[in-house]
Design a protein around this motif. Structure first.
Motif, PDB file in Angstrom:
ATOM      1  N   GLU A 113       0.997  -1.120   0.053  1.00 48.59           N
ATOM      2  CA  GLU A 113       0.067  -0.002   0.177  1.00 48.59           C
ATOM      3  C   GLU A 113       0.956   1.254   0.116  1.00 48.59           C
ATOM      4  OE1 GLU A 113      -2.902  -0.554   3.129  1.00 48.59           O
ATOM      5  OE2 GLU A 113      -3.617  -2.338   2.042  1.00 48.59           O
ATOM      6  N   VAL A 114       2.042   1.150   0.703  1.00 50.21           N
ATOM      7  CA  VAL A 114       2.779   2.369   0.711  1.00 50.21           C
ATOM      8  C   VAL A 114       3.484   2.364  -0.628  1.00 50.21           C
ATOM      9  CG1 VAL A 114       5.492   2.930   1.257  1.00 50.21           C
ATOM     10  CG2 VAL A 114       3.744   2.139   3.187  1.00 50.21           C
ATOM     11  N   ALA A 115       3.893   1.434  -1.415  1.00 47.26           N
ATOM     12  CA  ALA A 115       4.099   1.408  -2.831  1.00 47.26           C
ATOM     13  C   ALA A 115       3.152   1.982  -3.648  1.00 47.26           C
ATOM     14  CB  ALA A 115       4.523   0.066  -3.355  1.00 47.26           C
ATOM     15  N   GLY A 116       1.889   1.543  -3.584  1.00 43.36           N
ATOM     16  CA  GLY A 116       0.791   2.140  -4.256  1.00 43.36           C
ATOM     17  C   GLY A 116       0.581   3.660  -4.176  1.00 43.36           C
ATOM     18  N   ALA A 117       0.739   4.303  -2.987  1.00 50.06           N
ATOM     19  CA  ALA A 117       0.554   5.690  -2.875  1.00 50.06           C
ATOM     20  C   ALA A 117       1.971   6.266  -3.409  1.00 50.06           C
ATOM     21  CB  ALA A 117       0.543   6.037  -1.335  1.00 50.06           C
ATOM     22  N   ARG A 118       3.013   5.779  -3.231  1.00 50.52           N
ATOM     23  CA  ARG A 118       4.124   6.179  -4.002  1.00 50.52           C
ATOM     24  C   ARG A 118       3.957   6.267  -5.445  1.00 50.52           C
ATOM     25  NH1 ARG A 118       8.837   3.785  -1.448  1.00 50.52           N
ATOM     26  NH2 ARG A 118       9.005   5.669  -0.107  1.00 50.52           N
ATOM     27  N   ARG A 119       3.545   5.169  -6.365  1.00 53.39           N
ATOM     28  CA  ARG A 119       3.229   5.055  -7.593  1.00 53.39           C
ATOM     29  C   ARG A 119       2.110   6.145  -8.080  1.00 53.39           C
ATOM     30  NH1 ARG A 119       0.117   0.638 -10.693  1.00 53.39           N
ATOM     31  NH2 ARG A 119       1.154   0.625 -12.900  1.00 53.39           N
ATOM     32  N   LEU A 120       0.955   6.416  -7.420  1.00 46.90           N
ATOM     33  CA  LEU A 120       0.064   7.323  -7.699  1.00 46.90           C
ATOM     34  C   LEU A 120       0.686   8.777  -7.597  1.00 46.90           C
ATOM     35  CD1 LEU A 120      -2.893   6.344  -5.737  1.00 46.90           C
ATOM     36  CD2 LEU A 120      -2.855   6.512  -8.124  1.00 46.90           C
ATOM     37  N   ALA A 121       1.601   8.938  -6.736  1.00 47.00           N
ATOM     38  CA  ALA A 121       2.318  10.410  -6.619  1.00 47.00           C
ATOM     39  C   ALA A 121       3.176  10.397  -7.729  1.00 47.00           C
ATOM     40  CB  ALA A 121       3.013  10.532  -5.458  1.00 47.00           C
ATOM     41  N   SER A 122       3.720   9.525  -8.345  1.00 48.51           N
ATOM     42  CA  SER A 122       4.685   9.276  -9.397  1.00 48.51           C
ATOM     43  C   SER A 122       4.031   9.571 -10.754  1.00 48.51           C
ATOM     44  CB  SER A 122       5.597   8.116  -9.580  1.00 48.51           C
ATOM     45  OG  SER A 122       4.872   7.238 -10.018  1.00 48.51           O
ATOM     46  N   LEU A 123       2.944   9.101 -10.678  1.00 48.53           N
ATOM     47  CA  LEU A 123       1.879   9.423 -12.131  1.00 48.53           C
ATOM     48  C   LEU A 123       1.450  10.648 -12.155  1.00 48.53           C
ATOM     49  CD1 LEU A 123       0.230   5.679 -12.088  1.00 48.53           C
ATOM     50  CD2 LEU A 123       1.818   6.578 -13.537  1.00 48.53           C
ATOM     51  N   ALA A 124       1.166  11.124 -10.930  1.00 41.21           N
ATOM     52  CA  ALA A 124       0.337  12.528 -11.216  1.00 41.21           C
ATOM     53  C   ALA A 124       1.348  13.658 -11.909  1.00 41.21           C
ATOM     54  CB  ALA A 124       0.081  13.073  -9.686  1.00 41.21           C
ATOM     55  N   SER A 125       0.949  14.540 -12.543  1.00 38.43           N
ATOM     56  CA  SER A 125       1.456  15.654 -12.885  1.00 38.43           C
ATOM     57  C   SER A 125       1.593  16.750 -11.961  1.00 38.43           C
ATOM     58  CB  SER A 125       0.386  16.307 -14.034  1.00 38.43           C
ATOM     59  OG  SER A 125       0.226  15.437 -14.947  1.00 38.43           O
TER      60      SER A 125
END
Length: 300
Positions: A113-125
């Motif tokens: 879940e930590v990795a998922g939040a980190r991934r979403l942040a990296s996908l954001a503009s």
């Protein structure tokens, strides 16, 4: 009355920052990671919402919170604190909120879940916060705080193509003031040059420079490929010892000026210091499509 977004869930907020100093070689990009001041700003802002730091790296922080509502409110606070820290630097702030129905049952679940939040942040503009919710909360996400995101062209995240991903709308939480019509006789600091940057292109305006046109049209001097911009949106021109931005658009123009955001519509404003210009929408909603400016001043 509290709703589902206020209830306790497993909520992780990823905060990704990159930045560069104004005046640094622009070709280097926004490649500088967190520094102590930015980390302290984010941590202090999130502490007000009961957030706990659960992971960190050289470029991001991951927090856990009690509810989606707390995370959304924290996003607004972090954005405002970031804006106050922008003096002398350009900051690209990306965030991601991952919510689950239940707390993680194991260290492995928590790590995922930590990795998922980190991934979403990296996908954001830059300037955007992406939100991935469980099915139980999706119906409640369609209010004014969240809007769906089109994931059609997310080639790097094909597993999310069928997911309902949202973005946080935080513009209403930002202090925005309307500018009165420019007074030509107003005493202002003399500006000798105005530097402009759109992506990897740069312009320098001087007192004898011709007017520059901004907009979505390919025939503009500076073409901004934003769906929120009008074809012919705005003008920047020398005006005595200053440079003036004039809005001629349908949706108006937002300008980061004097540590606040000003909005002009069929109006003009003097550009001074450094900041950004966003056509049609606040920078938080324009997917990072902003024109940066900085001025070189001298005593009048």
């Amino acid at each position: 009355m509290n709703g589902p977004l206020d209830r306790q869930h497993a909520v992780f907020l990823g905060v990704h920052w990159s930045w560069t100093d104004i005046g640094r070689d622009p070709d280097a990009g926004l490649d500088l990671p967190f520094d102590e001041a930015l980390t302290a700003k984010a941590s202090a802002a999130l502490a007000r919402f009961g957030a706990a730091l659960v992971a960190e790296s050289s470029s991001d922080l991951i927090f856990s919170l009690e509810s989606v509502r707390c995370a959304i409110d924290a996003v607004s606070e972090i954005n405002q604190q970031c804006a106050k820290e922008c003096v002398g630097r350009h900051i690209a702030l990306r965030m991601g909120i991952l919510a689950k129905d239940e707390p993680p049952r194991s260290a492995r679940d928590a790590s995922e879940e930590v990795a998922g939040a980190r991934r979403l942040a990296s996908l954001a503009s830059p300037g955007q916060t992406l939100v991935l919710l469980p099915d139980s909360l999706i119906a409640d996400a369609l209010g004014g705080r969240l809007t769906p995101v089109d994931t059609f062209d997310w080639d790097e995240a094909s597993d999310l193509l069928d997911a309902l991903v949202f973005q946080v709308n935080w513009q209403d939480a930002v202090e925005t003031r309307v500018v009165k019509v420019l007074t030509p006789d107003r005493q202002v600091t003399r500006v000798s040059k105005l530097r402009l940057r759109w992506r990897n292109r740069h312009w320098v305006m001087r007192a004898d420079s011709a007017e520059l046109s901004l907009g979505r049209g390919a025939d503009m001097d500076i073409t901004i490929d934003s769906e929120f911009a009008s074809r012919d949106h705005a003008r920047i021109r020398p005006h005595g010892s200053t440079f003036v931005l004039a809005d001629v658009s349908t949706n108006g123009t937002f300008v980061n000026l004097d540590d606040s955001v000003v909005f002009i519509h069929d109006d003009e404003v003097i550009l001074r210091g450094q900041g950004w210009i966003s056509l049609g929408k606040h920078a938080s909603e324009s997917m990072g499509k902003v024109l940066y400016f900085s001025s070189e001043t001298g005593a009048r």
